[in-house]
Structure formats: C-alpha cells, structure tokens
Design an enzyme around this catalytic site. Structure first.
Site, short mmCIF file in Angstrom:
data_model
loop_
_atom_site.label_atom_id
_atom_site.label_comp_id
_atom_site.label_asym_id
_atom_site.label_seq_id
_atom_site.Cartn_x
_atom_site.Cartn_y
_atom_site.Cartn_z
CG ASP A 111 52.23 22.26 49.18
OD1 ASP A 111 52.46 22.01 47.98
OD2 ASP A 111 51.09 22.49 49.62
CG HIS A 156 55.37 32.37 52.81
ND1 HIS A 156 55.82 33.48 52.12
CD2 HIS A 156 54.90 31.51 51.85
CE1 HIS A 156 55.61 33.31 50.82
NE2 HIS A 156 55.07 32.12 50.64
CE1 TYR A 212 46.11 34.15 44.26
CE2 TYR A 212 47.69 32.47 44.97
CZ TYR A 212 46.48 32.81 44.40
OH TYR A 212 45.61 31.83 43.98
CG ASP A 213 55.15 37.64 45.67
OD1 ASP A 213 54.65 37.23 46.74
OD2 ASP A 213 56.22 37.21 45.21
CE LYS A 235 57.89 36.24 48.13
NZ LYS A 235 57.56 35.52 46.90
CG PHE A 248 56.31 33.33 42.47
CD1 PHE A 248 57.28 33.53 43.45
CD2 PHE A 248 55.42 32.28 42.62
CE1 PHE A 248 57.33 32.70 44.57
CE2 PHE A 248 55.47 31.44 43.73
CZ PHE A 248 56.44 31.65 44.70
P1 IMP Z 1 52.51 24.81 45.43
O1 IMP Z 1 53.49 24.75 44.31
O2 IMP Z 1 51.47 23.76 45.40
O3 IMP Z 1 53.20 24.95 46.75
O4 IMP Z 1 51.64 26.14 45.19
C1 IMP Z 1 52.15 27.35 45.55
C2 IMP Z 1 51.17 28.43 45.07
O5 IMP Z 1 50.90 29.29 46.17
C3 IMP Z 1 51.84 29.29 44.01
O6 IMP Z 1 51.52 28.86 42.71
C4 IMP Z 1 51.27 30.67 44.32
O7 IMP Z 1 50.00 30.77 43.75
C5 IMP Z 1 51.11 30.63 45.83
N1 IMP Z 1 52.35 31.09 46.52
C6 IMP Z 1 53.18 30.35 47.30
N2 IMP Z 1 54.21 31.09 47.73
C7 IMP Z 1 54.06 32.30 47.19
C8 IMP Z 1 54.84 33.48 47.25
O8 IMP Z 1 55.93 33.54 47.86
N3 IMP Z 1 54.36 34.52 46.58
C9 IMP Z 1 53.18 34.49 45.88
N4 IMP Z 1 52.44 33.41 45.76
C10 IMP Z 1 52.87 32.30 46.41
#
Ligand code: IMP
Length: 197
Positions: free
Chosen positions: A72, A181, A155-156, A176, A153
């Site tokens: 997450d 993270h 906010y990259d 990357k 993908f």
């Molecule tokens: P999750 O699926 O609830 O963990 O949401 C993750 C969201 O955080 C993604 O849809 C992106 O908007 C953002 N995010 C997480 N990791 C990345 C990354 O590595 N690059 C860019 N956006 C990220």
C-alpha cells in the site's frame, strides 16, 4: 541452483507487480491477483497504509497458498499536510485515474512555494490468512511544475527524487527501481524472507 520461490502480490495493479518482478529477478516467481480466477477485490477501508496493506495481505492469503505480499503506497505532499497519502489513487475523484490525479495535484499546488514530497510504501507479508511482518520504504523528492516523461505510473511524471533534476517517469524504470519507496520496502521484505529457515 536454488529452487524458485513464489510470491503472490495482493494487487490488480500490474504496474506494481511488474516493478516487483523486475526488482526480484529470476529467483522469484512473482504472481498477482490477475493470475487467479475469482479472487475478490479487497476493500481498502483502512486509515493508514499499514491498515490497508494488512487488509490486502490477509484477505488474499486466506484464499491462496504461499507467501502473499501486499503493497500500500502513496504520495505525501508537505504543502498539503501529507495529502493525498492513503487516498492517492482517488485524489482526482476517480479511482485509479492517474491523469485526473496528476491534474488535480498540479492545481492544488498552484501558488505553493514549498514543493517537497515523498512516496511511501508499506509492505506486509502474510501466509495462511495472518500478517507476519511489515516493512516501510520512502523516497524524498519534490514536485515538478508540469508533467514530464512517459515511464512508470501514477504520480511518476510529477515526482523528482532528491538528488535528480528529472521526474521518475523521465529517469526511467531501471533508476526508479533502484531508488523507489517500493524498492526500499521490498529489499527489507526479501531479506526477512531469506532469513527464515
Ligand atoms: P494503492 O493501490 O491503494 O496502494 O494506491 C497507490 C496509489 O499511490 C497509486 O494509484 C498512485 O496514485 C500512487 N503511487 C503509489 N506508488 C507509486 C509509484 O511508484 N509511482 C507513482 N504513483 C504511485
């Protein structure tokens, strides 16, 4: 040669599982929720990255055998008090719509002098329906004034990691995967798995 180890990533976001697959290399067979028929979507009702990662890891590991890894993650912007944070994927009003999220972020940042931000990733490993360990990785950086680059993908295209002048999307996937993270959390998770008998 040691046996291939299987890791099931509790996500339908194939960008995440592709990054994890690329970072782990040949010794790991990385699958995700798209590889199984009939797995339900796990509702992310938590208020923190950890709560959501536990929900996903435990939810999927009740239904499939072996080690399940949940990720997450999100973007924390200092000028916005840490938003979008846990709500990163729906910041622009539509779940998973990266273009809307980026447009909304750029408009929220208009007139802001401080553009520092970080990506945060919490990973949870679970087996047989129980979370066993959690790991956190962050990467500090700042927000660009406009989207740049085609890679990655989310906010990259807006995130410039500390020490660089281009966004993750422009720097490319290999770099990357060394700085991110996700890489930092994954390295800890794999070290933990490798330490097990
Ligand atoms: P999750 O699926 O609830 O963990 O949401 C993750 C969201 O955080 C993604 O849809 C992106 O908007 C953002 N995010 C997480 N990791 C990345 C990354 O590595 N690059 C860019 N956006 C990220």
């Amino acid at each position: 040669m040691p046996a291939l180890s299987r890791l099931i990533v509790a996500t339908r976001n194939s960008h995440k599982s592709m990054e994890i697959r690329a970072m782990l290399g040949d010794r790991w067979e990385v699958m995700d929720a798209n590889d199984f028929v009939g797995l339900p979507a796990i509702e992310e009702t938590g208020q923190t990255f950890l709560e959501n990662a536990v929900l996903k890891a435990e939810g999927i590991s009740r239904l499939v055998a072996g080690w399940v890894l949940a990720d997450d993650s999100g973007l924390e912007v200092d000028a916005l008090g840490g938003a979008p944070g846990v709500w990163s994927s729906s910041f622009g009003g539509e779940e998973g719509h990266h273009a809307k999220n980026n447009a909304h972020l750029l408009s929220a940042m208009l007139g802001q002098g401080v553009r520092t931000a970080r990506f945060r990733c919490t990973m949870v490993l679970a087996t047989a329906g129980k979370a066993q360990a959690d790991f956190c990785g962050t990467v500090e950086g700042r927000l660009a004034e406009a989207a740049e680059g085609e890679g990655g993908f989310g906010y990259d295209p807006l995130f410039i990691p500390e020490g660089y002048q281009q966004t993750f999307a422009a720097l490319g996937q290999n770099l990357k995967n060394q700085l991110s993270h996700r890489a930092r959390a994954l390295n800890q998770a794999i070290a933990w798995l490798n330490d097990r008998p």
